[in-house]
Design an enzyme around this catalytic site. Structure first.
Site, PDB file in Angstrom:
ATOM      1  N   VAL A 142       0.931  -1.260   0.006  1.00  0.00           N
ATOM      2  CA  VAL A 142      -0.063  -0.089  -0.040  1.00  0.00           C
ATOM      3  C   VAL A 142       1.020   1.128  -0.092  1.00  0.00           C
ATOM      4  O   VAL A 142       1.513   1.393   0.819  1.00  0.00           O
ATOM      5  CB  VAL A 142      -0.781  -0.033   1.175  1.00  0.00           C
ATOM      6  N   CYS A 143       0.889   1.954  -1.148  1.00  0.00           N
ATOM      7  CA  CYS A 143       1.674   3.093  -1.384  1.00  0.00           C
ATOM      8  C   CYS A 143       1.191   4.595  -0.595  1.00  0.00           C
ATOM      9  O   CYS A 143       0.065   4.826  -1.368  1.00  0.00           O
ATOM     10  CB  CYS A 143       1.991   3.263  -2.909  1.00  0.00           C
ATOM     11  N   LEU A 144       1.674   4.881   0.405  1.00  0.00           N
ATOM     12  CA  LEU A 144       0.867   6.005   1.015  1.00  0.00           C
ATOM     13  C   LEU A 144       1.989   6.885   1.713  1.00  0.00           C
ATOM     14  O   LEU A 144       2.849   6.419   2.414  1.00  0.00           O
ATOM     15  CB  LEU A 144      -0.273   5.729   1.920  1.00  0.00           C
TER      16      LEU A 144
END
Length: 404
Positions: free
Chosen positions: A50-52
């Site tokens: 999850v890219c955040l």
């Protein structure tokens, strides 16, 4: 949500909170990836990554980074913001695209995300829970432990969302069907997914073909299996009552308490058990004066599981009613007090509030009747008037149709 906006998905994330929390952000992994084959968002890879910025898995402005002042709520809201109706815009460099080719790509990307959301996060999950094959037949039950002694000592799998997913499916069934039909009008079965400019092989791709026709059939099979499962609770309940199980004794006691409460409170509504079965409750609801339900006489059925409260009630309004919180098949969308889920009266109070809540409140989580939603929130003042007319018409009809 309505089919023209999004499809409510059932996506699981695992969140690991380390010893350095809250100075360091938790680790988040998407667990719904179709065994590493499906990428539901530019920021949620098929590997589960999850890219955040808030997780430190993507570069961003300083005010987007994790800080000890933030918590799980901030993190969950950030993840929720990714699951928008136009995920194409989440890819850096594609946020403000406006050319015709870009608009076409956005639509193509949304189409395949919607298809896979239905297929993987909704249909496959429910089929697994119900032991269904894609053709609707039951999978053979193979005991994991051939030795009964081993089975007796086995710890059941941790599935905290199994019952919730089943009940939410019943809420959103018509929206899921509407999504498949819209998909069939925009794509052809067998048509391949279009690869996006930012997709590549491996964890950044999502390949496949459209088959909305099959998805519609699978949704209908799931609905049928859930209805059969609900009906089976009544038969199980009869046996549980005969055996005087703890659940059956408790439910009968609760029934007596609810009846006494309604009598003491001088409520006009009436409650009884089907054939004395404490697992099937019938409510006769009299519509309050000076409301849209004035003069109405509604029949509501509560099916309770022999595993209550682990499995929560399934509630249907058997009186045909056009209402934004009543699905077309009669399933009632209600929210009981989360601190009293084991108390049937809490469920009954929440059901009554559906009919006594005044003007509808905009809440996409409770969009269970697509036609009513479209009229009330998308049809302007004329739509609201039509919604109220149709509601009143079905309420008035309820007196004539009520069974003797």
């Amino acid at each position: 949500m309505p089919a023209d906006q999004s499809v409510i998905r059932i996506t699981k994330f695992t969140i690991k909170i380390g010893s350095e929390y809250p100075d360091k952000s938790p680790e988040v992994l998407c667990a719904t990836t179709n065994s590493g084959r499906t990428r539901f968002n530019p920021n949620i890879y098929s590997s589960g990554r999850v890219c955040l910025s808030i997780l430190g898995t993507w570069r961003g402005n300083n005010n987007e980074q994790w800080s000890p002042a933030q918590g799980l709520e901030s993190l969950l809201l950030s993840i929720q913001s990714l699951l928008s109706s136009n995920p194409y815009e989440n890819e850096p460099g594609f946020e403000n695209t406006s050319s015709e080719s870009d608009k076409r790509a956005q639509k193509q990307y949304t189409q395949k995300i919607r298809h896979e959301t239905l297929r993987v996060t909704v249909i496959q999950r429910l089929e697994d829970y119900l032991l269904l094959k894609p053709n609707g037949t039951k999978k053979p039950v193979v005991p994991e432990y051939p030795d009964p002694a081993d089975a007796a000592e086995a710890v059941p799998p941790f599935e905290p969302f199994k019952d919730l997913c089943k009940r939410r499916f019943l809420w959103y069934y018509e929206s899921y069907l509407a999504a498949t039909r819209e998909g069939q009008s925009e794509t052809k079965d067998g048509e391949a997914f279009v690869t996006m400019p930012f997709e590549s092989t491996g964890q950044n791709s999502m390949d496949g073909k459209f088959n909305y026709g099959q998805l519609e059939n699978r949704l209908q099979n799931i609905k049928k299996a859930l209805d059969e499962e609900t009906a089976s609770w009544a038969d199980e309940g009869v046996q549980s009552a005969r055996n005087e199980t703890t659940v059956s004794v408790n439910l009968r006691h609760q029934y007596e308490q609810v009846v006494a409460h309604m009598h003491k409170s001088k409520l006009a509504h009436h409650i009884n058990l089907e054939g004395g079965n404490p697992f099937v409750w019938f409510i006769t609801y009299f519509g309050p004066a000076f409301t849209n339900f004035d003069g109405g006489l509604l029949r509501i059925r509560l099916n309770l599981s022999p595993r209550f409260p682990t499995e929560q009630p399934r509630v249907k309004c058997e009186t045909k009613l056009f209402h934004h919180l009543i699905a077309p098949d009669g399933t009632v969308c209600y929210t009981p007090n989360s601190d009293r889920l084991e108390d049937v009266r809490s469920h009954i109070d929440a059901i009554f509030s559906v009919f006594e809540g005044g003007e509808p409140i905009y809440d996409p989580r409770k969009f269970v009747n697509p036609e009513a939603v479209q009229l009330y929130w998308e049809g302007g003042e004329a739509g609201k008037k039509m919604y109220n007319r149709r509601l009143r018409r079905t309420v008035q009809q309820s007196m004539e149709d009520f069974p003797e």
